[in-house]
Motif scaffolding. Sequence first.
Motif, PDB file in Angstrom:
ATOM      1  N   TRP A 185     -18.380  18.569  14.603  1.00 36.98           N
ATOM      2  CA  TRP A 185     -16.918  18.422  14.689  1.00 36.98           C
ATOM      3  C   TRP A 185     -16.615  16.958  14.990  1.00 36.98           C
ATOM      4  CZ3 TRP A 185     -13.015  21.911  13.880  1.00 36.98           C
ATOM      5  CH2 TRP A 185     -11.729  21.530  14.291  1.00 36.98           C
ATOM      6  N   ILE A 186     -15.752  16.356  14.168  1.00 35.66           N
ATOM      7  CA  ILE A 186     -15.378  14.959  14.400  1.00 35.66           C
ATOM      8  C   ILE A 186     -13.991  14.930  15.036  1.00 35.66           C
ATOM      9  CG2 ILE A 186     -15.183  12.654  13.367  1.00 35.66           C
ATOM     10  CD1 ILE A 186     -17.891  13.867  12.747  1.00 35.66           C
ATOM     11  N   MET A 187     -13.928  14.390  16.246  1.00 34.02           N
ATOM     12  CA  MET A 187     -12.650  14.342  16.966  1.00 34.02           C
ATOM     13  C   MET A 187     -11.772  13.205  16.412  1.00 34.02           C
ATOM     14  SD  MET A 187     -13.695  15.378  20.840  1.00 34.02           S
ATOM     15  CE  MET A 187     -14.914  14.146  21.178  1.00 34.02           C
ATOM     16  N   GLU A 188     -10.507  13.168  16.878  1.00 37.91           N
ATOM     17  CA  GLU A 188      -9.549  12.185  16.353  1.00 37.91           C
ATOM     18  C   GLU A 188     -10.059  10.757  16.481  1.00 37.91           C
ATOM     19  OE1 GLU A 188      -8.568  14.647  18.444  1.00 37.91           O
ATOM     20  OE2 GLU A 188      -6.485  15.241  18.053  1.00 37.91           O
ATOM     21  N   ASP A 189     -10.806  10.475  17.572  1.00 39.54           N
ATOM     22  CA  ASP A 189     -11.279   9.098  17.780  1.00 39.54           C
ATOM     23  C   ASP A 189     -12.617   8.826  17.074  1.00 39.54           C
ATOM     24  OD1 ASP A 189     -13.035  10.570  19.276  1.00 39.54           O
ATOM     25  OD2 ASP A 189     -12.667   9.538  21.170  1.00 39.54           O
ATOM     26  N   LEU A 212     -18.978  15.904  17.812  1.00 38.00           N
ATOM     27  CA  LEU A 212     -19.412  16.946  18.752  1.00 38.00           C
ATOM     28  C   LEU A 212     -20.383  17.894  18.070  1.00 38.00           C
ATOM     29  CD1 LEU A 212     -16.210  18.252  20.580  1.00 38.00           C
ATOM     30  CD2 LEU A 212     -17.943  16.669  21.452  1.00 38.00           C
ATOM     31  N   TYR A 213     -21.395  18.295  18.767  1.00 32.37           N
ATOM     32  CA  TYR A 213     -22.342  19.326  18.347  1.00 32.37           C
ATOM     33  C   TYR A 213     -22.944  19.851  19.626  1.00 32.37           C
ATOM     34  CZ  TYR A 213     -24.944  14.990  18.883  1.00 32.37           C
ATOM     35  OH  TYR A 213     -25.416  13.795  19.366  1.00 32.37           O
ATOM     36  N   ASP A 214     -23.531  21.078  19.714  1.00 32.56           N
ATOM     37  CA  ASP A 214     -23.641  22.001  18.614  1.00 32.56           C
ATOM     38  C   ASP A 214     -22.452  22.978  18.654  1.00 32.56           C
ATOM     39  OD1 ASP A 214     -24.348  23.737  20.690  1.00 32.56           O
ATOM     40  OD2 ASP A 214     -26.384  24.040  20.020  1.00 32.56           O
ATOM     41  N   SER A 215     -22.605  24.144  17.987  1.00 31.90           N
ATOM     42  CA  SER A 215     -21.456  25.041  17.854  1.00 31.90           C
ATOM     43  C   SER A 215     -20.919  25.515  19.206  1.00 31.90           C
ATOM     44  CB  SER A 215     -21.808  26.243  16.973  1.00 31.90           C
ATOM     45  OG  SER A 215     -22.799  27.051  17.578  1.00 31.90           O
ATOM     46  N   LYS A 252     -18.765  30.428  13.025  1.00 39.01           N
ATOM     47  CA  LYS A 252     -18.214  30.660  14.371  1.00 39.01           C
ATOM     48  C   LYS A 252     -17.142  29.618  14.687  1.00 39.01           C
ATOM     49  CE  LYS A 252     -21.084  29.839  17.645  1.00 39.01           C
ATOM     50  NZ  LYS A 252     -21.934  29.592  18.822  1.00 39.01           N
ATOM     51  N   VAL A 253     -17.441  28.372  14.375  1.00 34.29           N
ATOM     52  CA  VAL A 253     -16.475  27.295  14.636  1.00 34.29           C
ATOM     53  C   VAL A 253     -15.233  27.466  13.764  1.00 34.29           C
ATOM     54  CG1 VAL A 253     -16.084  24.803  14.445  1.00 34.29           C
ATOM     55  CG2 VAL A 253     -18.246  25.656  15.385  1.00 34.29           C
ATOM     56  N   ARG A 254     -15.417  27.822  12.498  1.00 33.88           N
ATOM     57  CA  ARG A 254     -14.269  27.986  11.590  1.00 33.88           C
ATOM     58  C   ARG A 254     -13.379  29.136  12.069  1.00 33.88           C
ATOM     59  NH1 ARG A 254     -16.915  28.848   6.050  1.00 33.88           N
ATOM     60  NH2 ARG A 254     -14.837  28.613   5.179  1.00 33.88           N
ATOM     61  N   ILE A 255     -14.001  30.210  12.551  1.00 37.36           N
ATOM     62  CA  ILE A 255     -13.202  31.343  13.026  1.00 37.36           C
ATOM     63  C   ILE A 255     -12.441  30.959  14.290  1.00 37.36           C
ATOM     64  CG2 ILE A 255     -13.354  33.668  14.022  1.00 37.36           C
ATOM     65  CD1 ILE A 255     -15.667  34.195  12.010  1.00 37.36           C
ATOM     66  N   VAL A 256     -13.121  30.277  15.205  1.00 33.61           N
ATOM     67  CA  VAL A 256     -12.440  29.859  16.435  1.00 33.61           C
ATOM     68  C   VAL A 256     -11.263  28.942  16.088  1.00 33.61           C
ATOM     69  CG1 VAL A 256     -12.679  28.415  18.517  1.00 33.61           C
ATOM     70  CG2 VAL A 256     -14.397  30.169  18.004  1.00 33.61           C
ATOM     71  N   TYR A 299     -14.885  23.329  23.383  1.00 34.66           N
ATOM     72  CA  TYR A 299     -13.902  22.250  23.291  1.00 34.66           C
ATOM     73  C   TYR A 299     -12.612  22.753  22.640  1.00 34.66           C
ATOM     74  CZ  TYR A 299     -11.622  18.039  21.579  1.00 34.66           C
ATOM     75  OH  TYR A 299     -10.695  17.083  21.281  1.00 34.66           O
ATOM     76  N   LEU A 300     -12.759  23.420  21.501  1.00 36.83           N
ATOM     77  CA  LEU A 300     -11.565  23.898  20.788  1.00 36.83           C
ATOM     78  C   LEU A 300     -10.761  24.860  21.644  1.00 36.83           C
ATOM     79  CD1 LEU A 300     -12.882  24.497  17.136  1.00 36.83           C
ATOM     80  CD2 LEU A 300     -11.662  22.524  18.060  1.00 36.83           C
ATOM     81  N   ASP A 301     -11.465  25.697  22.395  1.00 34.55           N
ATOM     82  CA  ASP A 301     -10.736  26.656  23.224  1.00 34.55           C
ATOM     83  C   ASP A 301     -10.017  25.954  24.368  1.00 34.55           C
ATOM     84  OD1 ASP A 301     -10.021  29.398  23.603  1.00 34.55           O
ATOM     85  OD2 ASP A 301     -11.217  29.362  25.436  1.00 34.55           O
TER      86      ASP A 301
END
Length: 213
Positions: A63-67, A71-74, A25-29, A80-82
């Motif tokens: 998910w590891i953010m730039e800093d 982040l979890y879970d999906s 789901k995360v990869r598709i988003v 966040y990505l959206d």
Amino acid sequence: MPRKNNTLNAKMKLIASLTSPFARKVRIVAAEKFTEYELIVDIPWNEDTQVPKYNPLGKVPVWIMEDGKALYDSRVIVEYLDSVSPVNHLLPKDARPRIMVKRWEALADGVCDAAATVFLEKKRPAAQQNPDWIQRQMGKVFAGLNAMSVDLGHQNYCTGEFFNLADIAVGCALGYLEFRFPELEWRRAHPNLSELYDRLMLRPSFKETVPVG
Ligand code: GSF
């Protein structure tokens, strides 16, 4: 598509297994949002897994953010990505339609949770498996599929005419069932879900993330 591992200049990272419907789901988003990241494949059941370093619950996706913040879970990750990228919004802005998409996501994720529980139970030695527990979880899978099929009806997408996160979550659940329970015949029982999955599989984001393993 993401480049795998050893991508030196990638800032954001996704720790995922290639079989997890939640990670898919995360990869598709991320693909639909054109978000670049480094994919780190990690199987949380392996002894050498690094996942607990980033998620105390020991689950993928992370998910590891730039800093460096994890982040979890999906559901948190996809929201966040959206929100951080303005392209291709996958969650409506208004409260009511937004929460209806999240409701679809909860249903689809719930089907995945129940199906994954059965998959794990069936991997135990036969004498240790609990048939009542398996039956209870499969009941959730069947009831979930039924609810999805009824709510989809004759629409092209889960919430109507437009593709959004609801379709991604449902597609990941259907793809996971096809992968782990090919004998289930959900396509025959629910032709509208079957058509939806085929429609979704025309998208590169779906095609490139079919579960393997
Ligand atoms: C579920 C993640 C999950 O169950 C989410 O991210 O949406 N609610 C969470 N991940 C499984 C792999 S899979 O079945 O997709 C996982 O990492 N399990 C390892 C464990 O120790 O439970």
